[in-house]
Scaffold this motif. Structure first.
Motif, mmCIF file in Angstrom:
data_model
loop_
_atom_site.group_PDB
_atom_site.id
_atom_site.type_symbol
_atom_site.label_atom_id
_atom_site.label_comp_id
_atom_site.label_asym_id
_atom_site.label_seq_id
_atom_site.Cartn_x
_atom_site.Cartn_y
_atom_site.Cartn_z
ATOM 1 N N ILE A 33 22.958 7.874 -8.941
ATOM 2 C CA ILE A 33 23.202 6.859 -9.961
ATOM 3 C C ILE A 33 24.355 5.974 -9.503
ATOM 4 N N LYS A 34 24.507 4.843 -10.165
ATOM 5 C CA LYS A 34 25.559 3.896 -9.812
ATOM 6 C C LYS A 34 26.920 4.514 -10.094
ATOM 7 N N GLU A 35 27.812 4.391 -9.130
ATOM 8 C CA GLU A 35 29.155 4.934 -9.279
ATOM 9 C C GLU A 35 29.987 3.992 -10.144
ATOM 10 N N ARG A 36 30.841 4.544 -10.990
ATOM 11 C CA ARG A 36 31.599 3.698 -11.898
ATOM 12 C C ARG A 36 32.700 2.940 -11.176
ATOM 13 N N LYS A 37 33.062 1.780 -11.717
ATOM 14 C CA LYS A 37 34.132 0.971 -11.153
ATOM 15 C C LYS A 37 35.471 1.598 -11.511
ATOM 16 N N GLY A 70 14.451 -0.899 -8.987
ATOM 17 C CA GLY A 70 13.617 -1.787 -8.182
ATOM 18 C C GLY A 70 12.235 -1.190 -8.059
ATOM 19 N N LEU A 71 11.405 -1.789 -7.251
ATOM 20 C CA LEU A 71 10.031 -1.297 -7.116
ATOM 21 C C LEU A 71 9.985 0.112 -6.534
ATOM 22 N N THR A 72 10.882 0.404 -5.588
ATOM 23 C CA THR A 72 10.890 1.741 -4.979
ATOM 24 C C THR A 72 11.258 2.794 -6.016
ATOM 25 N N GLY A 73 12.302 2.532 -6.787
ATOM 26 C CA GLY A 73 12.729 3.477 -7.821
ATOM 27 C C GLY A 73 11.675 3.653 -8.893
ATOM 28 N N GLN A 74 11.034 2.557 -9.277
ATOM 29 C CA GLN A 74 9.990 2.637 -10.291
ATOM 30 C C GLN A 74 8.784 3.416 -9.774
ATOM 31 N N THR A 75 8.462 3.207 -8.505
ATOM 32 C CA THR A 75 7.356 3.954 -7.901
ATOM 33 C C THR A 75 7.645 5.454 -7.914
ATOM 34 N N ASP A 76 8.882 5.816 -7.526
ATOM 35 C CA ASP A 76 9.255 7.234 -7.528
ATOM 36 C C ASP A 76 9.245 7.808 -8.944
ATOM 37 N N ALA A 77 9.647 6.990 -9.918
ATOM 38 C CA ALA A 77 9.654 7.453 -11.306
ATOM 39 C C ALA A 77 8.233 7.714 -11.801
ATOM 40 N N ILE A 78 7.306 6.832 -11.451
ATOM 41 C CA ILE A 78 5.904 7.027 -11.850
ATOM 42 C C ILE A 78 5.335 8.268 -11.172
ATOM 43 N N THR A 102 0.821 -1.215 0.000
ATOM 44 C CA THR A 102 0.000 0.000 0.000
ATOM 45 C C THR A 102 0.856 1.267 0.000
ATOM 46 N N ASN A 103 2.078 1.194 0.560
ATOM 47 C CA ASN A 103 2.950 2.379 0.564
ATOM 48 C C ASN A 103 3.294 2.806 -0.855
ATOM 49 N N TYR A 104 3.611 1.829 -1.722
ATOM 50 C CA TYR A 104 3.952 2.146 -3.113
ATOM 51 C C TYR A 104 2.742 2.727 -3.840
ATOM 52 N N LEU A 105 1.581 2.115 -3.648
ATOM 53 C CA LEU A 105 0.367 2.597 -4.322
ATOM 54 C C LEU A 105 0.014 4.003 -3.873
ATOM 55 N N ASN A 106 0.095 4.243 -2.564
ATOM 56 C CA ASN A 106 -0.226 5.579 -2.051
ATOM 57 C C ASN A 106 0.762 6.614 -2.561
ATOM 58 N N ALA A 107 2.043 6.224 -2.706
ATOM 59 C CA ALA A 107 3.056 7.154 -3.214
ATOM 60 C C ALA A 107 2.734 7.579 -4.645
ATOM 61 N N ILE A 108 2.274 6.633 -5.457
ATOM 62 C CA ILE A 108 1.937 6.950 -6.851
ATOM 63 C C ILE A 108 0.732 7.890 -6.921
#
Length: 108
Positions: free
Chosen positions: A88-92, A49-57, A20-26
């Motif tokens: 973002i992911k830091e480079r190696k 992941g689901l959290t990042g996708q939720t924030d993107a939506i 429900t947290n993800y749905l409410n955030a959207i």
């Protein structure tokens, strides 16, 4: 619309594993503007992941609401709905195993 959420051709509840947290955030930007049952959200997301996708939506919905009515920006901006998460992911680096993980230091 009537407030349905569809993500990658699945219902929002099923795709977000009934969290429900993800749905409410959207739906939060719509709730702040009292438009919850006036729009359907149909989104296609990949990566992260689901959290990042939720924030993107949530960001996409907020931007669209601002494009439709410029006065919405004044309502959404204080809540931080129009801010992109810039991490973002830091480079190696060479000589290391990962971005910062080095092999164990040996004194002798």
């Amino acid at each position: 619309g009537n407030g349905k959420v569809i993500i990658n051709k699945f219902s929002g509840e099923k795709y977000l594993q009934y969290n429900t947290n993800y749905l409410n955030a959207i739906l939060e930007p719509l709730e702040k503007l009292n438009l919850k049952d006036q729009f359907d959200i149909i989104a296609i997301v990949k990566g992260g992941g689901l959290t990042g996708q939720t924030d993107a939506i949530k960001l996409g919905v907020s931007r669209l609401l601002c494009k439709m009515e410029s006065s919405n920006r004044l309502v959404l901006k204080p809540f931080g709905f129009l801010t992109r998460d810039s991490r973002i992911k830091e480079r190696k680096k060479y000589g290391l195993r990962k971005a910062r993980k080095a092999s164990q230091y040996s004194k002798r």
